[in-house]
Design a protein around this motif. Structure first.
Motif, mmCIF file in Angstrom:
data_model
loop_
_atom_site.group_PDB
_atom_site.id
_atom_site.type_symbol
_atom_site.label_atom_id
_atom_site.label_comp_id
_atom_site.label_asym_id
_atom_site.label_seq_id
_atom_site.Cartn_x
_atom_site.Cartn_y
_atom_site.Cartn_z
ATOM 1 N N SER A 221 0.833 -1.210 0.000
ATOM 2 C CA SER A 221 0.000 0.000 0.000
ATOM 3 C C SER A 221 0.863 1.253 0.000
ATOM 4 O O SER A 221 0.574 2.223 -0.719
ATOM 5 C CB SER A 221 -0.910 0.005 1.230
ATOM 6 O OG SER A 221 -1.656 -1.183 1.316
ATOM 7 N N TRP A 224 2.441 1.908 -3.464
ATOM 8 C CA TRP A 224 1.536 2.503 -4.444
ATOM 9 C C TRP A 224 1.130 3.925 -4.049
ATOM 10 O O TRP A 224 0.824 4.757 -4.927
ATOM 11 C CB TRP A 224 0.318 1.619 -4.648
ATOM 12 C CG TRP A 224 0.621 0.475 -5.569
ATOM 13 C CD1 TRP A 224 0.764 -0.839 -5.247
ATOM 14 C CD2 TRP A 224 0.870 0.576 -6.977
ATOM 15 N NE1 TRP A 224 1.089 -1.581 -6.358
ATOM 16 C CE2 TRP A 224 1.155 -0.735 -7.451
ATOM 17 C CE3 TRP A 224 0.883 1.618 -7.894
ATOM 18 C CZ2 TRP A 224 1.445 -1.011 -8.786
ATOM 19 C CZ3 TRP A 224 1.177 1.349 -9.225
ATOM 20 C CH2 TRP A 224 1.447 0.055 -9.657
ATOM 21 N N ILE A 397 -4.665 -1.175 -2.958
ATOM 22 C CA ILE A 397 -4.162 -0.809 -4.286
ATOM 23 C C ILE A 397 -5.314 -0.180 -5.060
ATOM 24 O O ILE A 397 -6.275 -0.863 -5.414
ATOM 25 C CB ILE A 397 -3.614 -2.030 -5.046
ATOM 26 C CG1 ILE A 397 -2.519 -2.719 -4.232
ATOM 27 C CG2 ILE A 397 -3.067 -1.600 -6.404
ATOM 28 C CD1 ILE A 397 -2.017 -4.008 -4.873
ATOM 29 N N VAL A 402 -3.014 2.566 -10.596
ATOM 30 C CA VAL A 402 -2.352 1.605 -11.485
ATOM 31 C C VAL A 402 -2.596 1.967 -12.948
ATOM 32 O O VAL A 402 -1.663 1.989 -13.766
ATOM 33 C CB VAL A 402 -2.849 0.174 -11.202
ATOM 34 C CG1 VAL A 402 -2.199 -0.809 -12.169
ATOM 35 C CG2 VAL A 402 -2.557 -0.213 -9.757
#
Length: 462
Positions: A221, A224, A397, A402
């Motif tokens: 975590s 990211w 996430i 992403v």
């Protein structure tokens, strides 16, 4: 008055109409200055008083210097600008730091409202004074023209910082609303809007969640979140710059480029040639070079790099996090310079694998320092950084982080492959149905995917 608000749309439409109708250069200056006053005063009318005072002292100081060639007439306005910045932005920080260092209680900080964009317009004002001192430009005799430059509304709150010798000559001609400029400006604005409300603001939700309680999250975590903030601040700030540059372009002004694919930088020095270019070049021209730049011997060159980056950190805000961030960037720039001096100048035909390793290494360096920049204090920064080694906790996430990471990475890779490592422009032909269809589809997608929460521009706080 936010760029993507209905209020601004009405304001800007009226300004375009007036600019088109007024054909006289000096009368256009009045129109632009009134627009600047309305835009800046909309945030808080009280801010106009300080802005007016800064413009007045710069105007008279520069003209008196040119008449008498006495440095005191330049020194006083520069010291005044620095003093205003110090009082508004740093006085309470120094009071708190002093009391904490000597364990003093009972001293209260002052209730000072930080005027919006003060760091940006004061640096523009000082750019004018330094340019007059160096003889790059003559002292401006037209007060309205100078006031228009220092208070120019598209970039007064978050830049770019445009130097006097680049902007003032643009006021010597009649500004026309040209179709080519409108088409280019619209596309720049839409690009910046996409970066801000679709990319930065959605990523910011995920980043804020982790930074609000970093000890609750595991290393995945945290990883990211660090990636996320690196993307957020880039999209947020370059998005604002794109919008400001686009707005100015519609009005027939050129504010230059402020970002150039910064995450393709191979080293700290290269990063600052690509990130916030207007501020980096300001410090280069008015701090680094006057200190001696790279001409004063190796040791002094390392010192000059360090001092310049330290001052850049201090410019960003009154917090130890910004000071540490500036110090570490200064150390990184000096270490890179030392390495280059030992190795010699890099071969332009560097092996692609080596270039890739350098880019990745610099991205890691920059991303880790963004943690310090983003944190509210050094304690939180250490909590986030230590979380990279924490195996327990919540795994979070965010899918937007992403997806946007992949998109931004692809854009940088295409720039590296197709344009020799620099940003490339994809301009739509808005005279064709195809170009209009793509633009309206693009705007529809912005509306569909934009974050609707309240999220201010990050650099507006500086």
């Amino acid at each position: 008055m936010i760029f993507y608000s209905l209020t601004f749309a009405l304001f800007f439409a009226a300004l375009i109409m007036l600019t088109h109708l007024v054909k006289d250069c000096k009368k256009q200056h009045i129109v632009f200055l009134l627009a600047n006053i309305v835009f800046y005063g909309y945030w808080d009318v009280r801010f106009l008083l300080l802005l007016a005072a800064v413009i007045l002292i710069c105007y008279y100081g520069a003209n008196l210097y040119e008449t008498n060639q006495n440095r005191v007439f330049i020194t006083i306005p520069v010291v005044t600008c620095l003093g205003v910045l110090g009082i508004c932005k740093y006085l309470n920080f120094f009071i708190d730091s002093f009391c904490e260092a000597f364990n003093i209680s009972g001293i209260h900080t002052l209730q000072i409202i930080l005027p919006l964009g003060i760091s940006f317009y004061l640096f523009q004002a000082m750019s004018y004074l330094f340019d007059v001192k160096k003889g790059t430009i003559s002292a401006e005799k037209d007060f309205i023209k100078l006031a228009t430059y220092i208070s120019f509304f598209p970039q007064i709150t978050s830049g770019p910082i445009v130097k006097a010798h680049d902007f003032l000559p643009q006021l010597d001609r009649v500004h026309r609303i040209k179709k080519s400029n409108v088409y280019e400006g619209i596309q720049l604005f839409v690009l910046g809007l996409t970066k801000k409300v679709v990319f930065a603001d959605r990523i910011g939700v995920a980043v804020n969640a982790v930074y609000s309680a970093p000890l609750a999250y595991n290393n995945i975590s945290i990883f990211w979140a660090i990636i996320g903030y690196s993307l957020q601040i880039y999209c947020d700030f370059s998005g604002y710059s794109d919008m400001a540059i686009g707005i100015a372009k519609v009005l027939d002004f050129d504010l230059g480029k402020n970002f150039d694919l910064p995450y393709l930088a191979r080293n700290p020095s290269d990063f600052w040639r690509r990130w916030h270019i207007s501020l980096s070049s300001w410090f280069r021209d008015y701090v680094y070079i006057p200190l001696g730049g790279g001409r004063a011997g190796k040791e002094k060159t390392y010192r000059n790099l360090f001092v310049t980056m330290l001052l850049s950190g201090i410019w960003h805000g009154a917090n130890w996090t910004f000071i540490v961030w500036g110090v570490l960037h200064g150390v990184g720039s000096a270490v890179h310079k030392i390495f280059r001096d030992i190795k010699g100048k890099a071969d332009k035909r560097t092996n692609p694998a080596v270039s890739f390793i350098c880019i990745v290494g610099n991205c890691i360096f920059v991303a880790l320092l963004w943690v310090v920049f983003r944190a509210t204090d050094m304690g939180q920064a250490m909590e986030v950084l230590s979380g990279l080694f924490r195996m327990t906790g919540i795994t979070y996430i965010n899918v937007y982080v992403v997806i946007y990471f992949v998109i931004i990475a692809v854009v940088h890779i295409l720039g590296a492959i197709k344009n020799n490592g620099h940003a490339f422009e994809v301009k739509l032909d808005l005279d064709t149905f195809k170009g209009q269809f793509i633009l309206f589809t693009w705007i529809f997608l912005i509306i569909a995917f934009m974050y609707v929460g309240d999220s201010a521009f990050i650099y507006a706080q500086f």
